[in-house]
Design an enzyme around this catalytic site. Structure first.
Site, short mmCIF file in Angstrom:
data_model
loop_
_atom_site.label_atom_id
_atom_site.label_comp_id
_atom_site.label_asym_id
_atom_site.label_seq_id
_atom_site.Cartn_x
_atom_site.Cartn_y
_atom_site.Cartn_z
N SER A 172 -2.05 -10.05 -2.05
CA SER A 172 -2.12 -9.35 -3.11
C SER A 172 -1.15 -10.63 -4.04
CB SER A 172 -1.43 -8.06 -3.35
OG SER A 172 -0.07 -7.92 -2.40
N HIS A 230 -2.64 -4.74 -4.74
CA HIS A 230 -1.92 -4.38 -3.36
C HIS A 230 -2.77 -4.83 -2.02
CE1 HIS A 230 -3.83 -0.99 -1.40
NE2 HIS A 230 -4.43 -0.63 -2.67
N CYS A 231 -1.95 -5.29 -1.13
CA CYS A 231 -2.48 -5.20 0.05
C CYS A 231 -1.48 -4.50 0.97
CB CYS A 231 -2.18 -6.97 0.52
SG CYS A 231 -0.61 -7.68 0.32
N VAL A 232 -1.32 -4.45 2.27
CA VAL A 232 -0.71 -3.71 3.41
C VAL A 232 0.86 -3.85 2.86
CG1 VAL A 232 0.17 -3.22 5.20
CG2 VAL A 232 -2.33 -3.68 5.02
N ALA A 238 0.85 -1.14 0.11
CA ALA A 238 -0.22 -0.26 0.09
C ALA A 238 0.95 1.33 0.13
CB ALA A 238 -0.90 -0.08 1.21
#
Length: 185
Positions: A99, A91-93, A21
């Protein structure tokens, strides 16, 4: 570990990108020609830019989370965007587990890569990926559903059950139970 990788956007295919992210910044999105974002987080709001379509898959990065329910939906979306000449960022964190799993599922479904091939391809492009064990189980099931066979299996290790592709890197690790002993207070 390459910590700089966490702030970079990795090109997985000519129309698919993967990042954390923190790497999702308007100027970078525009310079890469990204037209769609799949945000696989609970807590991070979608980037708001003109002519950018964002979808959010609200799911936790835990082995018990049912990310597999979204493999087809996300893979189909990435493929549709590609066919229309667009580019998708997932995306993820951290850009490590959720992701990465979505990107692997897409490569299996639309590029016809085996799970092992898809994992190794994404790992070469973004070295920090490390889907959690629960997502691996779901990816193995997905591969079986797509191809009728599996190329990755879960194996027992010194730290518990892991996918065999992790075996070499975990050989020297020790497992410590997560529950603490009771002290009788």
């Amino acid at each position: 570990m390459d910590l700089a990788m966490f702030s970079q956007i990795a090109e997985i295919t000519n129309s698919l990108y993967l990042s954390s992210a923190a790497a999702v910044r308007g100027e970078k999105i525009r310079s890469l020609g990204i037209t769609h974002i799949i945000n696989v987080t609970l807590e991070i709001p979608n980037l708001q830019l003109p002519n950018l379509e964002c979808i959010q898959i609200r799911i936790d990065d835990s082995p018990s989370a049912s990310l597999g329910l979204y493999f087809d939906r996300c893979a189909d979306k990435i493929n549709m965007v590609d066919r229309k000449g667009g580019k998708t960022l997932v995306h993820c964190v951290a850009g490590v587990s959720r992701s990465a799993s979505i990107c692997i599922a897409y490569l299996m479904k639309y590029h016809r890569l085996t799970l092992e091939q898809a994992y190794r391809h994404v790992k070469r492009r973004r070295s920090v990926i490390h889907p959690n064990v629960g997502f691996w189980r779901q990816l193995i099931d997905y591969e079986r559903r797509l191809f009728g066979r599996t190329t990755v299996k879960m194996v027992e290790s010194s730290i518990g059950w892991i996918p065999d592709v992790y075996y070499q890197e975990t050989k020297s690790m020790m497992w410590f139970p997560t529950s603490s002993p009771r002290f009788g207070y």
